[in-house]
Design an enzyme around this catalytic site. Structure first.
Site, PDB file in Angstrom:
ATOM      1  CE1 TYR A  18      -4.073   2.073   0.706  1.00 14.66           C
ATOM      2  CE2 TYR A  18      -2.435   3.274   1.830  1.00 14.66           C
ATOM      3  CZ  TYR A  18      -3.669   3.219   1.440  1.00 14.66           C
ATOM      4  OH  TYR A  18      -4.524   4.536   1.193  1.00 14.66           O
ATOM      5  CG  HIS A  22      -0.648   5.546  -1.614  1.00 13.33           C
ATOM      6  ND1 HIS A  22      -1.151   4.356  -1.354  1.00 13.33           N
ATOM      7  CD2 HIS A  22      -1.805   6.506  -1.579  1.00 13.33           C
ATOM      8  CE1 HIS A  22      -2.678   4.411  -1.620  1.00 13.33           C
ATOM      9  NE2 HIS A  22      -3.008   5.776  -1.488  1.00 13.33           N
ATOM     10  CD1 TRP A  77     -10.322   4.267  -5.770  1.00 10.93           C
ATOM     11  CD2 TRP A  77     -12.483   4.352  -6.651  1.00 10.93           C
ATOM     12  NE1 TRP A  77     -11.425   5.632  -5.461  1.00 10.93           N
ATOM     13  CE2 TRP A  77     -12.622   5.534  -6.154  1.00 10.93           C
ATOM     14  CE3 TRP A  77     -13.792   3.809  -7.353  1.00 10.93           C
ATOM     15  CZ2 TRP A  77     -13.698   6.161  -6.009  1.00 10.93           C
ATOM     16  CZ3 TRP A  77     -14.948   4.763  -7.210  1.00 10.93           C
ATOM     17  CH2 TRP A  77     -14.820   6.015  -6.610  1.00 10.93           C
TER      18      TRP A  77
END
Length: 104
Positions: A18, A22, A77
């Site tokens: 994750y 990012h 998404w």
């Protein structure tokens, strides 16, 4: 500026991935966020629970609301879906928080 915050959830075995995704935010995604009036966007992780706390400032609620309709947002998404709790449209399961205190 309108200050917004929410809580989301990342799977505990996906913390590193994750963060990596990012850290390597797609330039098109960054451009689209800024085009929709986003400033000072931060996400914080509680490693014990997998809870994410997101904070951002937006120029306009309506403009910000249109971000979810963009192709790049929908692609992001889908890219993030394996890492976190999501809704059927791949958007993150998210709970908006209410501001109760602010010190400028």
């Amino acid at each position: 500026m309108i200050r917004k915050s929410s809580i989301m959830f990342v799977y505990k075995d996906q913390f590193d991935e994750y963060k990596r995704r990012h850290d390597e935010l797609w330039p098109k995604m960054e451009k689209e966020l800024k085009a929709h009036g986003v400033h000072n966007y931060s996400i914080f992780l509680d490693k014990e629970t997998g809870q994410l706390f997101a904070y951002l400032e937006v120029e306009d609620e309506e403009r910000w609301g249109k971000m979810a309709e963009t192709d790049i947002c929908k692609q992001w998404w889908a890219y993030m879906e394996p890492l976190m709790e999501t809704n059927p449209d791949n958007s993150p399961v998210s709970k908006e928080l209410t501001n109760v205190f602010y010190l400028a």
